[in-house]
Every structure is written in C-alpha cells, then in structure tokens.
Design a protein around this motif. Structure first.
Motif, PDB file in Angstrom:
ATOM      1  N   THR A  98       0.461  -7.342   1.888  1.00 52.20           N
ATOM      2  CA  THR A  98       0.096  -6.269   0.471  1.00 52.20           C
ATOM      3  C   THR A  98       1.799  -6.164   0.041  1.00 52.20           C
ATOM      4  O   THR A  98       2.394  -5.480   0.915  1.00 52.20           O
ATOM      5  N   ASN A  99       1.640  -6.386  -1.126  1.00 58.01           N
ATOM      6  CA  ASN A  99       3.159  -5.712  -1.749  1.00 58.01           C
ATOM      7  C   ASN A  99       3.086  -4.571  -2.307  1.00 58.01           C
ATOM      8  O   ASN A  99       2.331  -3.940  -2.949  1.00 58.01           O
ATOM      9  N   THR A 100       4.174  -3.733  -1.451  1.00 59.31           N
ATOM     10  CA  THR A 100       4.118  -2.156  -1.757  1.00 59.31           C
ATOM     11  C   THR A 100       5.384  -1.971  -2.700  1.00 59.31           C
ATOM     12  O   THR A 100       5.873  -0.754  -2.106  1.00 59.31           O
ATOM     13  N   ASN A 101       5.767  -2.882  -3.148  1.00 62.14           N
ATOM     14  CA  ASN A 101       7.228  -2.744  -3.960  1.00 62.14           C
ATOM     15  C   ASN A 101       7.232  -1.351  -4.835  1.00 62.14           C
ATOM     16  O   ASN A 101       6.127  -1.312  -5.462  1.00 62.14           O
ATOM     17  N   LYS A 102       8.085  -0.373  -4.786  1.00 65.08           N
ATOM     18  CA  LYS A 102       8.217   0.735  -5.226  1.00 65.08           C
ATOM     19  C   LYS A 102       7.195   1.757  -5.041  1.00 65.08           C
ATOM     20  O   LYS A 102       6.946   2.463  -6.083  1.00 65.08           O
ATOM     21  N   SER A 103       6.351   1.368  -4.127  1.00 64.56           N
ATOM     22  CA  SER A 103       5.179   2.563  -3.950  1.00 64.56           C
ATOM     23  C   SER A 103       5.936   3.683  -3.460  1.00 64.56           C
ATOM     24  O   SER A 103       7.047   3.956  -2.625  1.00 64.56           O
ATOM     25  N   SER A 104       5.289   4.835  -3.602  1.00 67.90           N
ATOM     26  CA  SER A 104       5.902   6.242  -3.096  1.00 67.90           C
ATOM     27  C   SER A 104       4.786   7.176  -2.607  1.00 67.90           C
ATOM     28  O   SER A 104       3.397   6.832  -2.705  1.00 67.90           O
ATOM     29  N   PHE A 105       5.080   7.901  -1.564  1.00 75.36           N
ATOM     30  CA  PHE A 105       4.042   8.756  -0.931  1.00 75.36           C
ATOM     31  C   PHE A 105       4.451  10.017  -0.795  1.00 75.36           C
ATOM     32  O   PHE A 105       5.716  10.659  -0.724  1.00 75.36           O
ATOM     33  N   GLU A 106       3.560  11.022  -1.225  1.00 76.62           N
ATOM     34  CA  GLU A 106       3.870  12.533  -1.156  1.00 76.62           C
ATOM     35  C   GLU A 106       2.695  13.259  -0.544  1.00 76.62           C
ATOM     36  O   GLU A 106       1.626  12.974  -0.921  1.00 76.62           O
ATOM     37  N   ARG A 107       3.133  14.079   0.382  1.00 77.10           N
ATOM     38  CA  ARG A 107       2.264  14.938   1.239  1.00 77.10           C
ATOM     39  C   ARG A 107       0.944  14.257   1.559  1.00 77.10           C
ATOM     40  O   ARG A 107      -0.180  14.640   1.409  1.00 77.10           O
ATOM     41  N   THR A 108       1.319  12.909   2.206  1.00 76.93           N
ATOM     42  CA  THR A 108       0.236  12.138   2.520  1.00 76.93           C
ATOM     43  C   THR A 108       0.438  11.698   4.254  1.00 76.93           C
ATOM     44  O   THR A 108       1.529  11.632   4.605  1.00 76.93           O
ATOM     45  N   LEU A 109      -0.751  11.539   4.730  1.00 75.51           N
ATOM     46  CA  LEU A 109      -0.749  11.522   6.135  1.00 75.51           C
ATOM     47  C   LEU A 109      -1.094  10.043   6.323  1.00 75.51           C
ATOM     48  O   LEU A 109      -1.943   9.567   5.891  1.00 75.51           O
ATOM     49  N   ILE A 110      -0.030   9.413   6.966  1.00 77.35           N
ATOM     50  CA  ILE A 110      -0.036   8.031   7.158  1.00 77.35           C
ATOM     51  C   ILE A 110       0.743   7.469   8.705  1.00 77.35           C
ATOM     52  O   ILE A 110       1.958   8.197   8.427  1.00 77.35           O
ATOM     53  N   ASP A 111       0.259   6.464   9.049  1.00 70.37           N
ATOM     54  CA  ASP A 111       1.138   6.047  10.235  1.00 70.37           C
ATOM     55  C   ASP A 111       2.053   4.645   9.788  1.00 70.37           C
ATOM     56  O   ASP A 111       1.378   3.687   9.177  1.00 70.37           O
ATOM     57  N   PRO A 112       3.181   4.639   9.942  1.00 72.70           N
ATOM     58  CA  PRO A 112       4.099   3.490   9.773  1.00 72.70           C
ATOM     59  C   PRO A 112       3.389   2.090  10.367  1.00 72.70           C
ATOM     60  O   PRO A 112       3.796   1.140  10.049  1.00 72.70           O
ATOM     61  N   ALA A 113       2.779   2.496  11.529  1.00 73.84           N
ATOM     62  CA  ALA A 113       2.285   1.352  12.413  1.00 73.84           C
ATOM     63  C   ALA A 113       1.106   0.547  11.725  1.00 73.84           C
ATOM     64  O   ALA A 113       0.911  -0.633  11.846  1.00 73.84           O
ATOM     65  N   TYR A 114       0.533   1.062  10.496  1.00 73.64           N
ATOM     66  CA  TYR A 114      -0.436   0.369   9.869  1.00 73.64           C
ATOM     67  C   TYR A 114       0.319  -0.755   9.033  1.00 73.64           C
ATOM     68  O   TYR A 114      -0.498  -1.544   8.534  1.00 73.64           O
ATOM     69  N   PHE A 115       1.519  -0.831   9.061  1.00 74.04           N
ATOM     70  CA  PHE A 115       2.127  -1.917   8.120  1.00 74.04           C
ATOM     71  C   PHE A 115       2.713  -2.907   9.082  1.00 74.04           C
ATOM     72  O   PHE A 115       3.692  -3.709   8.591  1.00 74.04           O
TER      73      PHE A 115
END
Length: 286
Positions: A98-115
């Motif tokens: 999945t291309n995430t180019n220039k995606s941004s995250f604010e106040r988001t719960l996420i684990d970098p291991a998902y990528f």
C-alpha cells in the motif's frame, strides 16, 4: 511486490459518496474502487467502526479519515496518497503493498509493526522513511514511547536503504555514500541508532573480552614481566582502562603497549558516549 505504485490496476469503479462506497462491499471486501469523497466518515462526531474488512486495490487519494476505528482490517495494494488520519485507531491491522506517500497521522493509535510487510526497502525507501517519520511524530505526541522508538528505528533503516537509490540516481557521490553507509553501519551495530540499549551493552562486553585477550596474550610486549600474571588481571586492567578510571596500579611500560592502550582508552570513551546517548534518548522519549 513494492508499494511505490501511483495508480490502481484494472478497471476500478468510481464512487462519489460514502454510502455508495459501502454498497460495494462483498463478503467484507472492498475491491477495485476509486474513492472520491474528501471524507471517509461523513459524521466525524461519531466513531465509524470498520471491523474485519479488507480494502483491496482501493484508492483513497487525498481522503481524510476522522474518528474511524479499524479493527482486524487489511489494506492490500491500496493508495493512501496524501491521506490524513485524525483521531483514528488501528487494532490488529495489516498493510501490504500500500502506497502511503505523504500520508499523515494525528492523535491516532497505530502500531508501526502493521507496516512490516508493506515496504520493499529496495524500491520503497523514500516512501517508507516518510511514513515512519510521520508515525514517529504522531506516536511521540500521543505518549507512546515504545512505538515511537520503533518508528524512529525503522525510519533510520529506510534512510540507510535509500542511500543505495541515491547512489544509483547519482544524487550523491561515492565518497559521501561510503561515509554515510559506514556511519549507519556503526550506529546500527553498536547501538541500534541510539535506540537499542542492549546493543551498547553487547558491544561493551565484546570489546572488553577482545582487549582482555589481547592484553593477556601480549602482556610481556605491553607491560613487561610480572605486571599482568593472569587473565583476571587482564580483565581488571581492561575494564579500568575502557571506563577511563585509570587507578595506576597497572600500566604499559613499552612504546607499543602505550600506543595500544591509548587506543583502548579512546574506544572506551566512544562506547561510554554511546551508552549515555542511549540512556538519555530513552529518558527523553519516555
């Protein structure tokens, strides 16, 4: 496969509203769709839950995801170009190609291991570095130090791989490439870019063991007779030297011995600096 594609393959269906998009679901799968609305959640005052969904070959270009909860979801071959995730959460999700180019995250719960399976660090290095940097800023602000540290670690790994691409495209010259590669290799092996404290400790144990052996094997050449009589003496002297304590009860008496021990002192200062840097980094990020 790489995540650096910038268009959806095949003949995707265009959707101009969120309701129209939701009708495209087949057995929990959204596939071959161009999502054109600016918002994924029409009413961001309420949580929009997406559970056990698969988004396959879907374009979410310039889409804002606000107050969306993704649980057990997969993104496969999607485009998240310039997408924004605000007040979202990802629980046990996975991103693949999945291309995430220039995606941004604010106040988001996420684990970098998902990528973990998303990027090919031969082809996607720039995109990967940009994503992990965005995740690092978000997770730092959300006081998730362990995940923020992992994001920063992966960002450094991607930057290291990106040097190969820069050399191929002649963006940097060979001497610069070699110097940066050497620096990355040293930081990676000795301290995990200042983020892996155990690597600093392992490096210190290895250096102490190595020089203890050297100092013992060449004890006469370095210290003369009777100064170091056992391996324990050698370990004691090496520890005192590398930690720059320098009690003075043992010291080299030959020219070659003084030269070697001076190198050990210098190396000890470097290792201690790495250790202190790792400690301070952990304290600051915590």
């Amino acid at each position: 496969m790489a995540a650096n594609k910038f268009s959806i393959s095949g003949k995707p269906t265009r959707t101009d509203s969120h309701d129209e998009f939701m009708k495209q679901e087949v057995n929990g799968v959204f596939e071959d769709i161009l999502y054109f609305p600016n918002q994924f959640n029409p009413d961001s005052s309420k949580v929009l839950k997406q559970k056990n969904k698969t988004f396959r070959n879907v374009s979410f270009k310039d889409t804002e995801f606000s107050n969306v909860s993704f649980v057990y979801c997969n993104f496969e071959g999607c485009l998240l170009l310039s997408s924004k995730f605000i007040d979202c959460e990802f629980i046990d999700c996975q991103f693949i190609d999945t291309n995430t180019n220039k995606s941004s995250f604010e106040r988001t719960l996420i684990d970098p291991a998902y990528f973990k399976k998303n990027f090919d660090l031969k082809a996607d290095t720039n995109i990967a570095a940009d994503l992990y940097h965005s995740l690092y800023k978000n997770l730092s602000n959300e006081r998730q130090p362990d995940r923020a540290k992992q994001s920063l670690y992966m960002m450094h790994r991607a930057e290291n791989a990106h040097l190969n691409s820069q050399l191929r495209r002649k963006k940097i010259k060979l001497p610069t490439f070699l110097w940066k590669k050497l620096t990355h290799a040293f930081d990676f092996l000795t301290s995990g870019y200042g983020l892996k404290l155990y690597r600093v400790l392992l490096t210190f144990v290895f250096i102490v063991s190595f020089f203890s052996g050297i100092n013992y094997l060449f004890r006469r050449e370095f210290f003369g007779d009777g100064v170091i009589s056992s391996l324990l003496d050698s370990i004691y002297f090496t520890l005192v030297t590398l930690t720059t304590l320098g009690y003075g009860d043992m010291y080299p008496t030959t020219q070659i011995g003084k030269l070697v021990i001076a190198g050990e002192v210098t190396l000890g200062i470097v290792v201690i600096s790495l250790f202190l840097t790792s400690i301070s980094s952990r304290v600051i990020r915590t």
